[in-house]
Every structure is written in structure tokens, then in C-alpha cells.
Design a protein around this motif. Structure first.
Motif, short mmCIF file in Angstrom:
data_model
loop_
_atom_site.label_atom_id
_atom_site.label_comp_id
_atom_site.label_asym_id
_atom_site.label_seq_id
_atom_site.Cartn_x
_atom_site.Cartn_y
_atom_site.Cartn_z
N TRP A 177 -7.37 -1.11 0.29
CA TRP A 177 -6.63 0.06 0.79
C TRP A 177 -6.36 -0.06 2.29
O TRP A 177 -5.28 0.29 2.79
CB TRP A 177 -7.36 1.36 0.47
CG TRP A 177 -6.44 2.55 0.66
CD1 TRP A 177 -6.20 3.21 1.83
CD2 TRP A 177 -5.59 3.14 -0.33
NE1 TRP A 177 -5.26 4.20 1.64
CE2 TRP A 177 -4.88 4.17 0.31
CE3 TRP A 177 -5.38 2.90 -1.69
CZ2 TRP A 177 -3.95 4.97 -0.37
CZ3 TRP A 177 -4.46 3.71 -2.37
CH2 TRP A 177 -3.76 4.73 -1.71
N LEU A 178 -7.35 -0.57 3.03
CA LEU A 178 -7.15 -0.76 4.47
C LEU A 178 -6.00 -1.75 4.71
O LEU A 178 -5.19 -1.57 5.63
CB LEU A 178 -8.44 -1.27 5.12
CG LEU A 178 -9.57 -0.22 5.23
CD1 LEU A 178 -10.89 -0.88 5.61
CD2 LEU A 178 -9.20 0.86 6.25
N ARG A 179 -5.92 -2.79 3.87
CA ARG A 179 -4.82 -3.76 4.00
C ARG A 179 -3.49 -3.12 3.64
O ARG A 179 -2.45 -3.42 4.24
CB ARG A 179 -5.10 -4.99 3.13
CG ARG A 179 -6.25 -5.82 3.68
CD ARG A 179 -6.58 -7.01 2.79
NE ARG A 179 -7.83 -7.63 3.24
CZ ARG A 179 -8.43 -8.63 2.61
NH1 ARG A 179 -7.91 -9.15 1.50
NH2 ARG A 179 -9.56 -9.14 3.08
N LEU A 180 -3.50 -2.24 2.65
CA LEU A 180 -2.29 -1.49 2.32
C LEU A 180 -1.84 -0.68 3.54
O LEU A 180 -0.66 -0.68 3.90
CB LEU A 180 -2.55 -0.55 1.13
CG LEU A 180 -1.47 0.50 0.85
CD1 LEU A 180 -0.17 -0.16 0.38
CD2 LEU A 180 -1.95 1.52 -0.20
N GLY A 181 -2.81 0.00 4.15
CA GLY A 181 -2.49 0.80 5.34
C GLY A 181 -1.90 -0.06 6.44
O GLY A 181 -0.88 0.31 7.05
N GLU A 182 -2.51 -1.21 6.68
CA GLU A 182 -1.99 -2.10 7.73
C GLU A 182 -0.58 -2.57 7.39
O GLU A 182 0.29 -2.65 8.26
CB GLU A 182 -2.93 -3.29 7.90
CG GLU A 182 -4.24 -2.89 8.60
CD GLU A 182 -5.21 -4.05 8.74
OE1 GLU A 182 -5.91 -4.10 9.75
OE2 GLU A 182 -5.30 -4.89 7.81
N ALA A 183 -0.34 -2.87 6.10
CA ALA A 183 0.99 -3.30 5.67
C ALA A 183 2.02 -2.20 5.91
O ALA A 183 3.20 -2.46 6.13
CB ALA A 183 0.98 -3.71 4.20
N CYS A 184 1.55 -0.94 5.89
CA CYS A 184 2.45 0.21 6.13
C CYS A 184 2.55 0.55 7.62
O CYS A 184 3.30 1.45 8.00
CB CYS A 184 1.95 1.45 5.38
SG CYS A 184 1.97 1.29 3.60
N GLY A 185 1.74 -0.11 8.44
CA GLY A 185 1.79 0.14 9.88
C GLY A 185 0.73 1.10 10.39
O GLY A 185 0.88 1.66 11.48
N VAL A 186 -0.34 1.31 9.62
CA VAL A 186 -1.45 2.15 10.10
C VAL A 186 -2.63 1.23 10.44
O VAL A 186 -3.20 0.62 9.53
CB VAL A 186 -1.90 3.18 9.03
CG1 VAL A 186 -2.92 4.15 9.64
CG2 VAL A 186 -0.73 3.93 8.44
N PRO A 187 -2.98 1.10 11.71
CA PRO A 187 -4.13 0.25 12.06
C PRO A 187 -5.39 0.74 11.35
O PRO A 187 -5.58 1.95 11.18
CB PRO A 187 -4.26 0.43 13.58
CG PRO A 187 -2.93 0.92 14.04
CD PRO A 187 -2.37 1.72 12.89
N ARG A 188 -6.27 -0.19 10.96
CA ARG A 188 -7.41 0.22 10.15
C ARG A 188 -8.32 1.23 10.86
O ARG A 188 -8.87 2.12 10.22
CB ARG A 188 -8.20 -0.97 9.63
CG ARG A 188 -8.81 -1.90 10.65
CD ARG A 188 -9.62 -2.99 9.93
NE ARG A 188 -8.81 -3.72 8.96
CZ ARG A 188 -9.29 -4.19 7.79
NH1 ARG A 188 -10.56 -4.03 7.45
NH2 ARG A 188 -8.52 -4.85 6.97
N GLU A 189 -8.44 1.11 12.19
CA GLU A 189 -9.32 2.08 12.87
C GLU A 189 -8.74 3.50 12.83
O GLU A 189 -9.48 4.48 12.90
CB GLU A 189 -9.64 1.65 14.30
CG GLU A 189 -8.46 1.42 15.21
CD GLU A 189 -7.85 0.02 15.07
OE1 GLU A 189 -8.17 -0.70 14.10
OE2 GLU A 189 -7.02 -0.35 15.93
N GLU A 190 -7.42 3.60 12.64
CA GLU A 190 -6.83 4.95 12.53
C GLU A 190 -7.13 5.58 11.17
O GLU A 190 -7.02 6.79 11.01
CB GLU A 190 -5.31 4.89 12.76
CG GLU A 190 -4.95 4.57 14.20
CD GLU A 190 -3.49 4.84 14.52
OE1 GLU A 190 -2.83 5.57 13.75
OE2 GLU A 190 -3.01 4.30 15.54
#
Ligand SMILES: O=C(O)c1cc(C(=O)O)c2c(n1)C(=O)C(=O)c1cc(C(=O)O)[nH]c1-2
Length: 228
Positions: free
Chosen positions: A94-107
């Protein structure tokens, strides 16, 4: 219990498909390709709290369950999300999905985007699992009976409409295509086996209704926070 009565409980549970969050307007717009990048990012960042809470919810069910055979199968849900060995697990996916969407994991992990209504709904689900009889908590997971259709539609929609997202980031959805049917089949077996009185059947039905409300409330909070 007779096979006829089991069919009836199964049918009653399945009848709640119409109240599943697949029908929420935000999901309908998502699957029709109508969401902006900011809306997709808001959804992904908020849903992370659900993802990180699922193994805690499942550990609560395990901690209340005295049945070794059930525990041997249920524990798989925790490793599916947390990862084991070379498998990084669903939370990482899910964190990688977020990064792929442009949301840094720490956010995602620092909850800066987490809406109060999403936090409240997710935490209510964990509390439900901690405090209800374990077969009733198992029944609340049965929204996953309805998940595969939504997951397939969502995957196709992301590939077709949201081409700005790296398709490698969609692995989470691909994994759930086979995990959700496996998990819900086991959960349904457990519920049919352990909820045999009319009172227990009603409690199982109510648990699923509660969970549908959890998922719907999350979507309401996300929808309100990220208008078009
Ligand atoms: O994206 C979705 O629409 C969706 C729905 C559900 C669900 O129906 O509860 C789950 C998931 N995803 C999911 O990824 C997941 O791991 C999961 C675990 C559970 C559960 O209740 O134990 N539901 C769901």
C-alpha cells in the motif's frame, strides 16, 4: 443445523452486498475515471490507516479465539499484511501504491492527511474486534465477500483512466484479487460453524451491517475532505 438453514444465513449475509462501499459515490466516480490526482492521493493516504489497522484487528480476533484450527488459518491474514520472509506484505504494497500516486510514505505513516472520520471509523472496527465474541468479529470481516468485484473493477479503472500512476504500484489490488476470496471463504465457514442460534445468526448479520457502516463512513469522510 441443516444445510437449508445455513443457506439462509449465507443468503442473509450476501444480501448486504447492496450496502457495500462499492456503491459509495466516491468509489463510483473513482471507477468511472472521474477523480483528480488530489482526490486519489487523499483516498490512498486515508485508506492507509485501514491497511495498518487490519493486522491489529486480526491479532485481536486471534487473542480471543481458543480454537487452534481457526488460529492456524487466521494468522495468515497478519503475515499477508505485515509480510514474512521475502514477501514485503500488504502494508508495504500500500505504501508503494501511495508513492506511485505521488504520496511520500512518511505522509501516510505520520497521518498528516488522516481525516477524523476515517480515524474514528477504522478505530471503531478494531475496538469491535477486541470486544465482541470472536465469531462475531469474524463475521464483521465478511465485507470481503463483496470485495473481489470491486477490486477487479478498480484495477481496470486505474489501468484505463489513471495512467499517470505507475502500474507497478497496483500490485496491492492484484494480490487482493486472490486473497479476499480465500479469506472470506474461510470466514464464512467459521461463521456458519459457530453462529448456530437465532441470536448468534442475528449478531453475525448485525456485525456485517456494522462493518458496511465503517467502510461507508470512511468514504463519506474522504468524499467531504477532497471535493472535486
Ligand atoms: O479496497 C477495498 O475496497 C477493501 C475492502 C475491504 C473490505 O471489504 O473490508 C478490505 C480491503 N480492501 C483490504 O484490502 C483488506 O485487506 C481487508 C481486510 C478486511 C477485513 O475486514 O479483515 N477487509 C478488507
Amino acid at each position: 443445523m441443516t444445510a437449508v438453514a445455513e443457506t439462509t444465513l449465507t443468503e442473509r449475509l450476501r444480501s448486504q452486498a447492496s450496502r457495500y462501499h462499492a456503491a459509495h459515490p466516491f468509489h463510483v466516480r473513482m471507477n468511472d475515471g472521474e477523480l483528480s490526482p488530489a482526490q486519489i492521493r487523499g483516498w490512498v493516504a486515508n485508506r492507509f490507516h485501514y491497511q495498518e489497522s487490519i493486522p491489529i484487528k486480526d491479532a485481536a480476533i486471534l487473542s480471543n479465539c481458543p480454537d487452534v484450527e481457526v488460529r492456524r488459518r487466521w494468522i495468515r491474514r497478519i503475515t499477508d499484511h505485515d509480510g514474512v520472509g521475502d514477501d514485503p506484505g500488504g502494508i508495504e504494497a500500500w505504501l508503494r501504491l501511495g508513492e506511485a500516486c505521488g504520496v511520500p510514505r512518511e505522509e501516510m505513516t505520520d497521518h498528516r492527511h488522516l481525516q477524523p472520520g476515517v480515524r474514528f471509523a477504522v478505530d471503531a472496527y478494531v475496538t469491535f474486534a477486541r470486544t465482541k465474541p470472536w465469531p462475531i468479529a469474524v463475521a464483521s470481516s465478511l465485507t470481503e465477500l463483496f470485495a473481489p468485484d470491486l477490486m477487479a473493477t478498480r484495477l481496470a479503472a486505474f489501468e484505463k483512466y489513471y495512467t499517470w500512476i505507475d502500474p507497478a504500484g497496483l500490485q496491492y489490488f492484484r494480490n487482493r484479487l486472490f486473497q479476499a476470496p480465500r479469506d472470506s471463504e474461510h470466514a464464512l465457514e467459521v461463521v456458519l460453524e459457530h453462529c448456530r442460534t437465532p441470536e448468534a445468526e442475528q449478531a453475525a448479520y448485525d456485525a456485517l451491517a456494522f462493518k458496511n457502516d465503517v467502510l461507508w463512513s470512511m468514504m463519506d469522510a474522504i468524499d467531504a475532505a477532497y471535493p472535486a
